[in-house]
Every structure is written in structure tokens, then in C-alpha cells.
Design a protein around this motif. Structure first.
Motif, PDB file in Angstrom:
ATOM      1  N   GLU A  45      28.812  18.452  35.557  1.00  0.00           N
ATOM      2  CA  GLU A  45      27.920  17.651  35.859  1.00  0.00           C
ATOM      3  C   GLU A  45      27.802  15.476  35.500  1.00  0.00           C
ATOM      4  N   LYS A  57      25.240  15.831  40.895  1.00  0.00           N
ATOM      5  CA  LYS A  57      23.958  15.781  41.238  1.00  0.00           C
ATOM      6  C   LYS A  57      23.483  13.647  41.848  1.00  0.00           C
ATOM      7  N   THR A  59      27.199  12.614  37.507  1.00  0.00           N
ATOM      8  CA  THR A  59      25.686  12.282  38.503  1.00  0.00           C
ATOM      9  C   THR A  59      26.363  10.571  39.309  1.00  0.00           C
ATOM     10  N   ALA A  71      16.284   8.495  36.654  1.00  0.00           N
ATOM     11  CA  ALA A  71      17.030   8.383  35.595  1.00  0.00           C
ATOM     12  C   ALA A  71      17.343  10.090  34.744  1.00  0.00           C
ATOM     13  N   ASN A  72      16.000   9.045  33.573  1.00  0.00           N
ATOM     14  CA  ASN A  72      15.942  10.251  33.127  1.00  0.00           C
ATOM     15  C   ASN A  72      16.337  11.823  33.589  1.00  0.00           C
ATOM     16  N   LYS A 115      18.974  12.977  34.912  1.00  0.00           N
ATOM     17  CA  LYS A 115      19.622  13.549  34.046  1.00  0.00           C
ATOM     18  C   LYS A 115      20.020  14.512  33.080  1.00  0.00           C
ATOM     19  N   GLN A 116      17.894  14.990  32.400  1.00  0.00           N
ATOM     20  CA  GLN A 116      18.078  16.433  31.714  1.00  0.00           C
ATOM     21  C   GLN A 116      18.518  17.402  33.059  1.00  0.00           C
ATOM     22  N   ALA A 162      20.532   5.656  33.613  1.00  0.00           N
ATOM     23  CA  ALA A 162      21.648   6.775  33.316  1.00  0.00           C
ATOM     24  C   ALA A 162      22.466   6.645  31.924  1.00  0.00           C
ATOM     25  N   TYR A 189      20.769   7.337  28.881  1.00  0.00           N
ATOM     26  CA  TYR A 189      20.902   8.228  28.566  1.00  0.00           C
ATOM     27  C   TYR A 189      22.149   9.259  28.070  1.00  0.00           C
ATOM     28  N   ASP A 190      23.172   8.896  28.712  1.00  0.00           N
ATOM     29  CA  ASP A 190      24.385   9.372  28.217  1.00  0.00           C
ATOM     30  C   ASP A 190      24.869   8.752  26.698  1.00  0.00           C
ATOM     31  N   LYS A 226      30.202   9.602  32.918  1.00  0.00           N
ATOM     32  CA  LYS A 226      29.509  10.585  33.094  1.00  0.00           C
ATOM     33  C   LYS A 226      28.306  10.008  34.503  1.00  0.00           C
ATOM     34  N   THR A 227      28.444   9.080  35.062  1.00  0.00           N
ATOM     35  CA  THR A 227      28.091   8.283  35.681  1.00  0.00           C
ATOM     36  C   THR A 227      29.021   7.676  36.631  1.00  0.00           C
TER      37      THR A 227
END
Length: 327
Positions: free
Chosen positions: A238, A260, A240, A30-31, A34-35, A60, A63-64, A181-182
Motif C-alpha cells: 500500500e 503506487k 506510495t 496525491a489524494n 492515495k485513495q 500524501a 491524506y495519511d 506509507k509515503t
């Protein structure tokens, strides 16, 4: 990437123990996704796509929470279009307004969000007030509507568990941006009915996965959303998108070329379904002259001292017309 040596989960004996290697692997993937600053695609075949998806979503969302910037939020403000809805704080009230445009205050060089006010006129909200008084409320463009007061607008900087895990600065920026974002495309009932099994201790803070997820159903803040079967939302590039199962992957994978995408496939699905999704990916990869990213993933996993679980099949790629030079 975040260190995982202080993460624990509650196992079947009801004790908190360190994460298993497949859990770390899921969070690590997930990281990696995300990156990435390009719309990469990732196919992964695992023994249980439901359990794996929980930890992928965990990675995810974490990370957000940890990676947000004022510049990103400013870009969201500047890209608001006619029909978008925002919340604007006036006194102690939050009021929903429709955006008319983003321009400048008349006879001044100050940027402003122009909104329809309560008297059917216009109000100019100057840039100096955006980061403390303006929250993005509805990311879908609609017709310009009347203003209305919105009650129970939560302040996640008052959430003790979130405060113990993340910076107030990050929480405030995410709260103002208020755009997930997810996204998850799964059997919603099955996914939500079983989510309580994911009980965690992160840096000694006891928290359940569901306490990190805000889909807007119980308040105004959103950092996560389900994709409905009959809904084809226009999502930010952007974003995911996490697909759980081959049927859902096949059904909607072509709708998210610019985002993504992660396709989590259960190894216990029928051979026919697995072969169908694999053939679909192979055809897309060959026809679009894709670039394999497997080597990059293995390097990332190795650099973060994460073990690849046995029996897992993985393939990551990027379509040729999506290549960039910023990696």
C-alpha cells in the motif's frame, strides 16, 4: 477529498496567500493516488519537479494523517513475523522486543503477540493490550535480538500543531502503526535543504511542511521515509513511492511493481532523458497491455473543482495483471 479553500502558503512577499492552481493540482493528484486501492503508476511532467514534489508529498502525508483505521492497524499486528521489532509499554517504560510469532495464549482463545522477554523467555501480549501498549518499531524482519529499553519515545498526540489539524484518534493509531506509507526517492540533500520554503497556514494553523514529516531520524515515530540509492527495501504494497527526476525513475521503477509510483519529471531536463523515461513507460504500457487512467484523474480533478495547470503533461496507467474489481 479535503477542501483546499482554507489552505494558504507564504509567498515571496512573506504574506500568506491562497494556494496557486498548480499547488492545488499537486495536492489533488496525491489524494487521487492515495485513495486508489490498486498499484497505479503516474507520470507527470512539470516546470519544477522539486517544488511540485513538495506539494505532492504534502497532499500524501495529509491524506495519511486523515485516513487511518483500527482495522488496518489490527492487520499490521496480525501480520507480524518472527524477527519484527515492537515497542511494548511496561509501566512508564517502552521496551523493544523481538517478535517470535502471533498466536494464542496457551489454553485460551485470546490472540497474543509472543515476544522474547528480558530473561530470554517468552511473554504473551494479549490483543486487549495491543492498541494502547504496542507500537510497531521496525518493519524489517531481522534475527531475534535481545530486549532493550528505548528512551525518548515521543507521543505525537502531545504535538499541539498536529492536534490542531488532526483527530487524536488518528494520531494515536498512526503512532502505534509507526510504518511510513509515503516514500521519496530524490536528491535528499537538495530536497531537505530547500524544504523550509514551504511555509503554510492550514485552517489558520501555521505549520511548515517539515513539521509534518517524521522519518525516525530524531525519534521513534515514522510516517515518511527517503529511499536510498543503494538500498532496495521491501515496502508494504500500500506504499506510495514518489520519484523526483527521470534518472531516479529509470534507476528503480522496476523494483516497485506492487506499489503506487509517481514519476515527477522536470521539463527542463535534457530531451534525451525525458525521451528515455517516456519510451520506458510506453514499452511497459504496451507489453503489459496497460489501462489508461487519465479519464479517471480528470473526472476526479473536475469533481473537486481543481484546475489543471497549463503545460503539464500527465499519464496514469495500470498494468493489466494489476486490474481489480474494487474500484
Amino acid at each position: 477529498m479535503i477542501p483546499l479553500n482554507n489552505w494558504k502558503y507564504r509567498d515571496h512577499t512573506r504574506n500568506f496567500v491562497y494556494l496557486e492552481n498548480w499547488m492545488e493540482f499537486s495536492i489533488g493528484l496525491a489524494n487521487y493516488v492515495k485513495q486508489a486501492n490498486q498499484p497505479i503508476k503516474l507520470y507527470i511532467s512539470v516546470p519544477s519537479n522539486l517544488l511540485f514534489s513538495y506539494f505532492f508529498v504534502l497532499g500524501a502525508i495529509d491524506y495519511d494523517f486523515r485516513n487511518v483505521s483500527k482495522e488496518t492497524l489490527l492487520g499490521k499486528y496480525l501480520s507480524l513475523k518472527k524477527g519484527h521489532r515492537i515497542l511494548y509499554k511496561s509501566g512508564n517504560e517502552w521496551v523493544a522486543h523481538s517478535v517470535i510469532e502471533v498466536s494464542k495464549i496457551p489454553n485460551a482463545e485470546i490472540k497474543a503477540i509472543v515476544v522474547k522477554d528480558r530473561l530470554n523467555g517468552t511473554t504473551y501480549i494479549p490483543e486487549t493490550r495491543w492498541f494502547n501498549y504496542v507500537r510497531i518499531y521496525d518493519n524489517e524482519v531481522t534475527e531475534v535480538r535481545n530486549t532493550r529499553r528505548v528512551n525518548h519515545v515521543e507521543n505525537i498526540t502531545d504535538n499541539i500543531k498536529l492536534k490542531n489539524l488532526y483527530l487524536d484518534y488518528n494520531l494515536n493509531l498512526l503512532m502505534m502503526q509507526n510504518i511510513p506509507k509515503t516514500y521519496l526517492y530524490a536528491n535528499k540533500k537538495e530536497w531537505t535543504d530547500n524544504i523550509s520554503v514551504i511555509d503554510l497556514k492550514i485552517n489558520e494553523e501555521h505549520i511548515q511542511l517539515e513539521e509534518l514529516l517524521f522519518d525516525g531520524s530524531e525519534g521513534t515515530f515514522k510516517n515518511f521515509s527517503f529511499i536510498q540509492q543503494n538500498h532496495s527495501p521491501l515496502l508494504p504494497n500500500e506504499s506510495t513511492i514518489i520519484f523526483v527526476g527521470s534518472s531516479r525513475s529509470l534507476r528503480k521503477m522496476d523494483q516497485f511493481k506492487q506499489q503506487k509510483c509517481i514519476f515527477i519529471i522536470d521539463q527542463h531536463e535534457s530531451n534525451e532523458k525525458i525521451e528515455e523515461i517516456q519510451l520506458k513507460i510506453e514499452q511497459e504500457f504496451l507489453m503489459e497491455k496497460g489501462q489508461s487512467l487519465n479519464k479517471d484523474i480528470l473526472e476526479f480533478i473536475d469533481n473537486n473543482q481543481i484546475e489543471v495547470p497549463k503545460g503539464v503533461e500527465i499519464f496514469a496507467w495500470l498494468s493489466k495483471n494489476k486490474f481489480g474489481s474494487s474500484k
